[in-house]
Write a protein that holds these residues in place. Structure first.
Motif, mmCIF file in Angstrom:
data_model
loop_
_atom_site.group_PDB
_atom_site.id
_atom_site.type_symbol
_atom_site.label_atom_id
_atom_site.label_comp_id
_atom_site.label_asym_id
_atom_site.label_seq_id
_atom_site.Cartn_x
_atom_site.Cartn_y
_atom_site.Cartn_z
ATOM 1 N N ASN A 82 -54.847 55.224 -69.602
ATOM 2 C CA ASN A 82 -56.029 56.073 -69.468
ATOM 3 C C ASN A 82 -57.132 55.328 -68.720
ATOM 4 O OD1 ASN A 82 -54.882 58.169 -71.022
ATOM 5 N ND2 ASN A 82 -55.387 57.005 -72.885
ATOM 6 N N LEU A 83 -57.926 56.090 -67.993
ATOM 7 C CA LEU A 83 -59.024 55.467 -67.246
ATOM 8 C C LEU A 83 -60.034 54.878 -68.224
ATOM 9 C CD1 LEU A 83 -60.468 55.097 -64.441
ATOM 10 C CD2 LEU A 83 -61.678 57.232 -64.962
ATOM 11 N N ASN A 84 -60.315 53.608 -68.056
ATOM 12 C CA ASN A 84 -61.348 52.978 -68.879
ATOM 13 C C ASN A 84 -62.700 53.239 -68.201
ATOM 14 O OD1 ASN A 84 -63.257 51.162 -69.931
ATOM 15 N ND2 ASN A 84 -61.633 49.745 -70.578
ATOM 16 N N GLU A 85 -63.411 54.206 -68.725
ATOM 17 C CA GLU A 85 -64.613 54.682 -68.038
ATOM 18 C C GLU A 85 -65.700 53.616 -67.964
ATOM 19 O OE1 GLU A 85 -65.984 58.430 -69.433
ATOM 20 O OE2 GLU A 85 -64.089 59.448 -69.007
ATOM 21 N N GLU A 86 -65.781 52.826 -69.029
ATOM 22 C CA GLU A 86 -66.813 51.784 -69.026
ATOM 23 C C GLU A 86 -66.571 50.832 -67.851
ATOM 24 O OE1 GLU A 86 -65.229 52.681 -71.818
ATOM 25 O OE2 GLU A 86 -66.948 53.759 -72.659
ATOM 26 N N SER A 87 -65.297 50.449 -67.692
ATOM 27 C CA SER A 87 -64.976 49.518 -66.599
ATOM 28 C C SER A 87 -65.230 50.180 -65.247
ATOM 29 C CB SER A 87 -63.497 49.102 -66.671
ATOM 30 O OG SER A 87 -63.242 48.499 -67.907
ATOM 31 N N PHE A 88 -64.812 51.421 -65.137
ATOM 32 C CA PHE A 88 -64.982 52.119 -63.869
ATOM 33 C C PHE A 88 -66.460 52.251 -63.499
ATOM 34 C CE2 PHE A 88 -65.981 56.113 -61.724
ATOM 35 C CZ PHE A 88 -65.368 55.879 -60.501
ATOM 36 N N ASN A 89 -67.262 52.639 -64.505
ATOM 37 C CA ASN A 89 -68.689 52.816 -64.228
ATOM 38 C C ASN A 89 -69.350 51.508 -63.779
ATOM 39 O OD1 ASN A 89 -68.986 55.579 -64.592
ATOM 40 N ND2 ASN A 89 -69.167 55.369 -66.815
ATOM 41 N N LYS A 148 -71.183 51.173 -60.170
ATOM 42 C CA LYS A 148 -72.542 50.669 -59.991
ATOM 43 C C LYS A 148 -72.559 49.522 -58.980
ATOM 44 C CE LYS A 148 -74.038 50.670 -64.437
ATOM 45 N NZ LYS A 148 -74.743 50.111 -65.591
ATOM 46 N N ARG A 149 -71.534 48.679 -59.108
ATOM 47 C CA ARG A 149 -71.482 47.533 -58.204
ATOM 48 C C ARG A 149 -71.337 48.004 -56.763
ATOM 49 N NH1 ARG A 149 -67.976 44.655 -55.662
ATOM 50 N NH2 ARG A 149 -66.207 45.878 -56.387
ATOM 51 N N VAL A 150 -70.420 48.966 -56.519
ATOM 52 C CA VAL A 150 -70.155 49.434 -55.154
ATOM 53 C C VAL A 150 -71.401 50.087 -54.550
ATOM 54 C CG1 VAL A 150 -68.860 51.177 -53.827
ATOM 55 C CG2 VAL A 150 -67.670 49.718 -55.475
ATOM 56 N N ILE A 151 -72.059 50.953 -55.327
ATOM 57 C CA ILE A 151 -73.220 51.653 -54.767
ATOM 58 C C ILE A 151 -74.382 50.692 -54.554
ATOM 59 C CG2 ILE A 151 -74.927 53.477 -55.217
ATOM 60 C CD1 ILE A 151 -72.720 55.079 -56.571
ATOM 61 N N ASP A 198 -81.169 55.546 -45.772
ATOM 62 C CA ASP A 198 -81.580 56.723 -45.000
ATOM 63 C C ASP A 198 -81.341 58.013 -45.771
ATOM 64 O OD1 ASP A 198 -82.211 55.038 -42.986
ATOM 65 O OD2 ASP A 198 -80.344 55.341 -41.860
ATOM 66 N N TYR A 199 -80.548 57.915 -46.790
ATOM 67 C CA TYR A 199 -80.133 59.147 -47.477
ATOM 68 C C TYR A 199 -80.636 59.252 -48.917
ATOM 69 C CZ TYR A 199 -76.852 58.713 -43.604
ATOM 70 O OH TYR A 199 -76.316 58.539 -42.373
ATOM 71 N N ILE A 200 -80.510 58.167 -49.649
ATOM 72 C CA ILE A 200 -80.842 58.292 -51.079
ATOM 73 C C ILE A 200 -81.931 57.315 -51.516
ATOM 74 C CG2 ILE A 200 -78.529 59.119 -51.668
ATOM 75 C CD1 ILE A 200 -77.932 56.364 -52.859
ATOM 76 N N GLY A 201 -82.564 56.643 -50.575
ATOM 77 C CA GLY A 201 -83.641 55.726 -50.940
ATOM 78 C C GLY A 201 -83.098 54.360 -51.331
ATOM 79 N N ALA A 202 -83.883 53.667 -52.150
ATOM 80 C CA ALA A 202 -83.549 52.282 -52.476
ATOM 81 C C ALA A 202 -82.515 52.163 -53.583
ATOM 82 C CB ALA A 202 -84.824 51.551 -52.880
ATOM 83 N N SER A 203 -82.053 53.280 -54.098
ATOM 84 C CA SER A 203 -81.009 53.290 -55.133
ATOM 85 C C SER A 203 -81.421 52.549 -56.396
ATOM 86 C CB SER A 203 -79.714 52.671 -54.593
ATOM 87 O OG SER A 203 -79.272 53.356 -53.471
#
Lengths: 101, 1350
Positions: free
Chosen positions: B188-195, B199-202, B213-218
């Motif tokens: 099963n997808l471990n949501e905590e790990s995925f989240n 966060k790291r990727v974004i 240019d699209y969503i600001g400073a995030s």
């Protein structure tokens, strides 16, 4: 919904009828009928809710949220809300608004 | 190789998670930045922190004062507060503002979401909104933006490298998660790990400058990436793809059909259009079918009947007046303190909407008010707009997206205006003139209906290509093509969670405008109006204060001088009494100089007193210092805090009745500290259910049902000695307290099998013998158990749900509706919680399989309590002084109705009462309040007597109290105004079927009283009718009309504080009455008790003081000649004669000849037992009350000797006219040794016709004998006629003697310019004459005299 009520339909029909619009296209007649019905329903709901105090309004919302729709009328009666009077008054006002009676 | 694609709308598998993000056949990944929300939220909370730091504590003046008073601790606290304000509020404000804002931003980002503020699902609401195709769903005017990421090129044609990189990052993350990169050991997808990885990727993408240019400073964002992952995983699973390469290919294929939507969202951007509770419930109500046909049919019949009334009458007033006629609860709650300005605004709005006035023609205040009226569009203009949609041939002129959008916008705006007008009862559409309203309204509706019909026809007949040309997307087209689709609704009001339709957008535009501060929006006009109202109210307040100060000062000086001259313990400027306990304000200044008023003598801190708790509503309480009160507005959106000179207006309340942050700041700024405690309160709400199944009944009471296993049955085959028949299980019997007894006679010693009873008793004693109730065969493993006692009785308590399972049959015997009633032995409970039993005997019940039930629902409320302490002196506040300030400060000169000075030397006034039976006197004497028992002539404290009366009523008839409390609850909004300023309570019994033609005119007469009297009066209306009339449409229409007339009067005269309640008299009650007219008494009794208990409740809630008195005024519908000063005169006379309890008008009703109104002091009504002991009187209720009070005040008690009573009775037997012993005295002539005296209580005077041995009668006769019958008595000092042809009470001087007594009017003199009277009881002996002009002026003046009993 008021649309299912034969009496309400007759009531709206009577208003349209008294406007002497015999030549009205059937579909336009139907649309006008539906629009008026919606307006009447808005006014009735507004009048009923205005007659409740905060607690009663919360309880009514609870009944709706828990799908106890069939209990609404008995609830209002128990709380002393004159449903008939309010609806009759709203319908009277609606009638006079459209017919100037 | 298998592939997966984003499903087409027509084939969406709604079971697949994330399919709500598939639009137009493409999957939408959404990331919406929330930076602006973070900044705004941080700035707001930073400001709050600063305000907290700069509020509270003393000021520089208080510091100096404390130094002067050597209060160094307090002075130190003041200087610290001063320093704190200097640091945070002035010098360092900017620095600290930035500092706290940054800290708060960090806090929010670390917290990671706004769930605590905007709810758990705010992210999905944003992403679904952004994923949708409609532009209207993105509120660009509020600062939102949305961009579909173009992977390949920038707008300038260059390669979009950032876009490509961002896409790779996101797709990479999704692919990894889909292929199991974040799975746990179970797959099963471990949501905590995925989240965490998301966060790291974004964040890294943002750091690389890919998103700015699209969503600001995030700083914070909302996304749906987890939902997209779940979607792709489910899609692969559903296609049974197991090969990794195939999975990868399938994912890649999905990405081909995927868009990335980026943007910035504003949470609460539409916060200004939060729905009120009423709007929210109204919306919900409109979606459910709650009205039954019978109700609608009946109402429609009444409505049409009423309408025909209006037609016959041909009066526009009635037509306009047939508004909401419900007289209970919230309909009347719309009237409130500021109602005058509201009404004026509504009136001007109506006039502008109907073309009665033109904005250009207005000036002054009216013009200012007109600027606050909602912007309207004329019906003709809107209709013309519709016509633009058609060409000259009457065909729709829609052939492209722009035309289509225009058409939809026009329709949406008209419908939005209609809907808001209907739901809020406001005018958003105007008409050219009053006469044209109906015509133009209908023409607009007709044009609208026609355009909608035509557009629907157009859409249903258009091809997909044509529909696309109108700007519609694939998804919308698919929805339109569904067989049962309501075509326009698909566009106007899409039923998509989180999606806003064209209609909703149109409504929002009207509410808040195109931009945040659009001056034409409803909200902007409301803001303008509120601003104006604040200003107007303040002006009125200042004006009233200035006049009131001068007049109050003058009046107080006069009053205190008179009191001082009369020997009261009072000192005025002119007359000083040594040791006086009261002194006028001017005297105070003269004696003490300015020092007495120096602020140094004041307390500056006033803590909240729990006894002064105000209920804003059921959920919110506010605890205030003594002397303060808070009054919520009728609609619950605002409140005013007032007291001790403070008046803080427009405290905003949330829909739950809690104070908004803005309001708390207002209070802080006014010197209040606030403590807030929040609790959640659960309340049980019972509801009755009929026809319930056994299963449902058991489920509803699972905590009381017991799961059992019958181990064996005691019967002939067992070794037991018990058999069912031997136990003799009896039929159930209902007991007086509502409980049910099931008896087992076999357990009794006297039973035929007496040998068994000892063992049975032992079982019963040990609690092992029970009655088991099974509702059905199918549920017999779950029973309800009840103990059998040693006497063989099993009691089902009255509050047990099982009492609903028993019903009376035709023979009056109770029967069990369920399956089995068993006598069982309980062996114990096993480890599975199953109770093991063995039945001794079984009775078979009715086995109805359908049960009545009382189900208790848990309704949960949030309860918030605010404790407000006054921590800092408020400018202008009158706070408690150590030195007692003179009682009458200029602003508060009005004296209450009740005094507490019980030592006043003036003899008590008393009343005549006629033939009252001894047993009734005995009951009255025994049941009057302790204060009256102790001292009949005592001055009463209203609060004390009302509290006593409520307790008495409760003991006497709890159901009646509940009924009255129900009336109070239904009027709780208006009753909040029942404060100490209410000095009169007018009670009007309205027979709804008879009074429809006269009630309006009656209320008009009260509306013509002076404004102050209207405001200081609470009107109680009991609208009642007989149940039997409800089957008669004609009678019902009259009843309906009565409501309408009352509603119209309320609308026309908003100053009238009206409490209304209905009573429908059941047939059985009417049959039990001797006379239908007794219904009047029943109604009046309810009116008086409702007024009494309303006042008691107001005192209990702290709205009103104990000492504040009131006079109850009774008036009939249809009474004429009330006069414009009626209420003022009642109150004035009550004030002038504190020892008199009963009053009536001089003027008589033209038809009945009775006084047009009568009244009595509320305290006396309560203290004498009010309505409790008035039944079976031969006179009406008002006469009975008068006698009751008279009896109590004259010291009529059991302690009087029978002889005294007998003597009095003899004298009274022939007495018909009322008397008053004190008034009948002839001063100087009455022999002192003839003064009657009984136990120190005032004695009544017994006059009877022909009696000559009565000292008072003799005195009057002698006095009158010396009067020349032909002399006009110019020295008359206070003639008080009660009507031509009736009796007068005269008080006059003749030959230096004061004479007063009762006289009959016998006629006019020859010139018809004088009225001739003869003394009561001595007809024909002596006459005196009053000038006609003088008499008539008195008769017509509406003056009040002491009540004259008949």
């Amino acid at each position: 919904m008021l649309q299912d009520s034969q009496a309400a339909n007759q009531f709206i029909d009577k208003i349209i009828e008294e406007k002497n619009l015999q030549d009205l296209d059937a579909e336009v007649h139907k649309q006008l009928h539906n629009d008026l019905m919606r307006r009447l329903e808005d006014r009735i709901n507004h009048a009923i809710i205005n007659s409740l105090n905060n607690k009663q309004a919360t309880q009514l919302e609870h009944l709706i949220d828990t799908q106890q729709i069939d209990k609404i009328q008995s609830f209002l009666k128990k709380e002393g809300i004159n449903v008939n009077g309010i609806i009759a008054g709203t319908m009277s006002k609606f009638y006079s608004d459209y017919l100037g009676a | 190789m298998s592939t997966i694609t984003a499903p087409r709308p027509s084939s969406i598998d709604t079971n697949l998670p994330g399919s709500e993000y598939v639009h137009e056949g493409r999957l939408k990944i959404v990331i919406a930045g929330l930076d602006k929300n973070v900044r705004n939220e941080a700035a707001r909370t930073a400001n709050d922190v600063l305000k907290d730091k700069t509020s509270g504590g003393g000021n520089f003046l208080s510091f100096l004062r404390n130094i002067k008073d050597r209060q160094f601790t307090e002075a130190g606290r003041d200087i610290r507060s001063f320093g704190r304000r200097l640091r945070y509020g002035t010098l360092g404000q900017e620095y600290y503002q930035n500092k706290y804002r940054q800290e708060k931003e960090k806090e929010i980002v670390e917290r990671g979401d706004f769930k605590d503020r905007y709810g758990e699902d705010y992210e999905s609401q944003i992403t679904m909104r952004f994923a949708h195709e409609f532009d209207d769903l993105v509120h660009t005017e509020a600062g939102e933006r949305r961009t579909k990421l173009d992977f390949e090129t920038n707008p300038d044609g260059t390669t979009n490298e950032k876009g490509v990189k961002l896409k790779e990052n996101l797709f990479g993350l999704i692919k990894e998660a889909t292929l199991g990169g974040f799975d746990d050991e179970s797959g099963n997808l471990n949501e905590e790990s995925f989240n965490e990885e998301k966060k790291r990727v974004i964040t890294e993408s943002a750091n690389d400058g890919l998103t700015e240019d699209y969503i600001g400073a995030s700083m914070l964002w909302a996304d749906n990436i987890l939902q997209i992952v779940n979607h792709s995983r489910a899609a692969i699973l559903s296609q049974n793809i197991t090969d990794e390469a195939e999975k990868t290919a399938a994912i890649e294929n999905m990405f081909e059909n995927t868009d990335i939507i980026l943007g910035e969202a504003r949470l609460g951007a539409r916060g200004e259009v939060k729905k009120t509770a009423a709007e929210r419930i109204s919306e919900k109500l409109s979606k459910c079918d709650w009205l039954n046909e019978e109700t609608v049919a009946t109402s429609a019949a009444v409505a049409l009947t009423a309408a025909s009334f209006a037609v016959k009458r041909g009066a526009s007033r009635l037509a306009a007046s047939i508004a909401v006629p419900g007289v209970t609860g919230g309909v009347w709650a719309a009237k409130r303190e500021y109602v005058k300005l509201d009404e004026e605004r509504t009136d001007i709005a109506r006039k502008m909407a109907t073309g009665e006035v033109d904005m250009q023609s207005l000036s002054g205040r009216t013009a200012e008010l007109a600027k606050t009226v909602y912007e309207t569009r004329s019906a003709s203009e809107l209709k013309d707009q519709i016509s633009v949609l058609y060409n000259d041939d009457g065909e729709l002129r829609i052939d492209d997206a722009d035309h289509f959008k225009e058409a939809i916008s026009i329709i949406a705006e008209i419908q939005a205006r209609n809907r808001l007008s209907d739901q809020k009862d406001i005018n958003l559409i105007s008409y050219s003139s009053v006469e044209m309203v109906e015509k133009e309204r209908f023409e607009l509706d007709l044009a609208l209906a026609k355009s909608k019909t035509d557009i629907q026809k157009l859409l249903s007949s258009s091809s997909d290509t044509e529909l696309k040309a109108f700007g519609l997307g694939d998804e919308t087209i698919a929805e339109l093509k569904k067989p049962d689709a309501n075509i326009l609704n698909v566009i106007m009001e899409p039923q998509i969670e989180g999606a806003q339709g064209v209609m909703e957008a149109a409504i929002e535009r009207l509410q808040i405008g195109e931009e945040a501060n659009d001056e034409e929006s409803i909200n902007a006009r409301d803001r303008l109006f509120n601003k104006m109202r604040r200003s107007e109210v303040m002006k009125a307040f200042l004006k009233g204060t200035a006049i009131g100060s001068f007049l109050g000062l003058f009046a107080q000086e006069v009053v205190t001088s008179v009191e001082a001259a009369a020997g009261e313990s009072t000192s005025s400027l002119l007359i000083e009494n040594q040791g006086a306990t009261k002194e006028s304000w001017l005297r105070s200044v003269l004696d003490h100089g300015n020092g007495a008023l120096d602020h140094g003598n004041y307390e500056y801190v006033a803590n909240a007193n729990p006894e002064n708790t105000i209920l804003v509503n059921d959920e919110t309480k506010i605890v205030l210092p003594d002397g303060f009160t808070i009054e919520p507005s009728a609609d619950g959106t605002e409140a005013i805090l007032s007291g001790n000179g403070v008046n803080i207006e427009h405290l905003k309340l949330t829909s739950q009745g809690t104070l908004t942050d803005e309001s708390l700041n207002q209070l802080h700024e006014a010197g209040f500290s606030t403590e807030v405690s929040a609790n959640q309160i659960s309340e049980d709400v019972d509801r009755q259910v009929a026809g319930e199944s056994a299963r449902d009944f058991i489920d509803n009471h699972s905590d009381e049902a017991v799961t059992v296993k019958r181990d064996f049955w005691y019967d002939n085959d067992t070794t037991s000695i018990y058999e069912g028949s031997e136990l003799d299980l009896q039929d159930p019997v209902i007991q007086s307290d509502g409980s049910i007894n099931i008896s087992i006679s076999g357990i009794k010693e006297s039973g035929t099998h007496a040998g068994n009873y000892a063992e049975l008793k032992e079982l019963a004693k040990n609690g092992e013998l029970k009655i088991a109730l099974s509702l059905s065969k199918g549920t017999q493993s779950e029973v309800f158990l009840f103990n059998v006692d040693e006497n063989g009785n099993a009691i089902i308590p009255s509050d047990s749900p099982c009492t609903d399972l028993f019903n009376k049959g035709e023979n009056g015997q109770l029967s069990f509706d369920g399956q089995y009633t068993e006598v069982v032995q309980v062996h114990g409970i096993d480890e599975n919680g199953i109770t093991h039993i063995s039945p001794f005997a079984t009775n078979i019940g009715s086995n109805l399989n359908s049960f009545d039930d009382t189900v208790t629902d848990k309704v949960t409320y949030n309860s918030t309590t605010y404790t407000l302490n006054l921590t800092e002196n408020v400018p202008g506040t009158e706070v408690e002084a150590k030195t007692i300030i003179p009682s009458a400060l200029p602003l508060n000169t009005r004296r209450g109705l009740e005094y507490t000075d019980a030592n006043k030397a003036t003899p008590i006034e008393s009343y005549y009462f006629s033939n009252i039976a001894e047993d009734r006197r005995r009951i009255w004497a025994e049941n009057r309040s302790p204060r009256l028992q102790e001292k009949p002539n005592t001055l009463l404290n209203t609060g004390e007597e009302l509290k006593w009366y409520r307790d008495e009523l409760k003991q006497f008839d709890e159901e009646y109290i509940k009924e009255i409390d129900g009336h109070l609850k239904g009027n709780e909004d208006v009753l909040r105004r029942l404060d100490s300023n209410i000095t009169a309570e007018v009670c009007i019994s309205v027979a709804a079927a008879e009074d429809s033609e006269s009630i309006y005119d009656t209320l008009v007469q009260y509306a013509q009283q002076d404004t102050e009297s209207q405001k200081s009066t609470m009107f109680f209306l009991n609208i009642h009718w007989m149940e039997r009339l409800e089957s008669d449409p004609e009678q019902m229409s009259k009843i309906q009309k009565t409501f309408t007339e009352i509603e119209q009067a309320m609308s026309d005269f908003p100053n009238l504080n009206i409490v209304g309640f209905e009573t429908v008299w059941p047939d059985e009650l009417i049959q039990s009455l001797h006379d239908v007219n007794d219904l009047y008494d029943e109604s009046t009794k309810r009116l008086y008790d409702t007024a009494a208990l309303a006042t008691e409740q107001a005192i209990r809630k702290g709205h009103r003081t104990n000492r504040a008195g009131a006079i109850i005024i009774n008036s009939d519908v249809g009474a004429t000649n009330l006069g414009h000063n009626l209420i003022r005169n009642f109150v004035k006379e009550a004030n002038r004669h504190p020892r008199i309890d009963v009053f009536s008008t001089i003027d008589r009703d033209e038809q009945s000849g009775l006084p047009t109104a009568s009244g009595f002091r509320l305290s006396a009504y309560a203290a004498t037992g009010g309505s409790l002991y008035l039944s079976d009187m031969s006179i009406n209720i008002n006469g009975a009350i008068d006698q009751l009070i008279a009896a109590a005040r004259q010291g009529d008690s059991l302690h009087q000797s029978a002889d005294q009573n007998d003597n009095r009775q003899t004298n009274n037997d022939t007495q018909e006219e009322p008397h008053n012993n004190e008034q009948a005295q002839v001063e100087n002539n009455a022999p002192a040794n003839n003064q009657p005296s009984t136990s120190g209580a005032p004695q009544q005077l017994a006059l009877s016709s022909g009696t000559t041995n009565n000292p008072y009668q003799l005195a009057i006769t002698q006095a009158l004998a010396n009067i020349n019958p032909n002399d006009e008595l110019d020295e008359i000092t206070a003639q008080k006629p009660n009507g031509e042809g009736g009796t007068i009470y005269a008080d006059f001087a003749y030959n230096n003697r004061k004479i007063n007594g009762y006289f009959y009017f016998t006629g006019y003199d020859n010139d018809m310019d004088h009225l001739i009277f003869e003394p009561h009881n001595n007809p024909g002996q002596t006459e005196f004459i009053i000038g006609r002009e003088k008499a008539l002026s008195l008769i017509g003046s509406g003056r009040i005299i002491k009540h004259l009993q008949r």
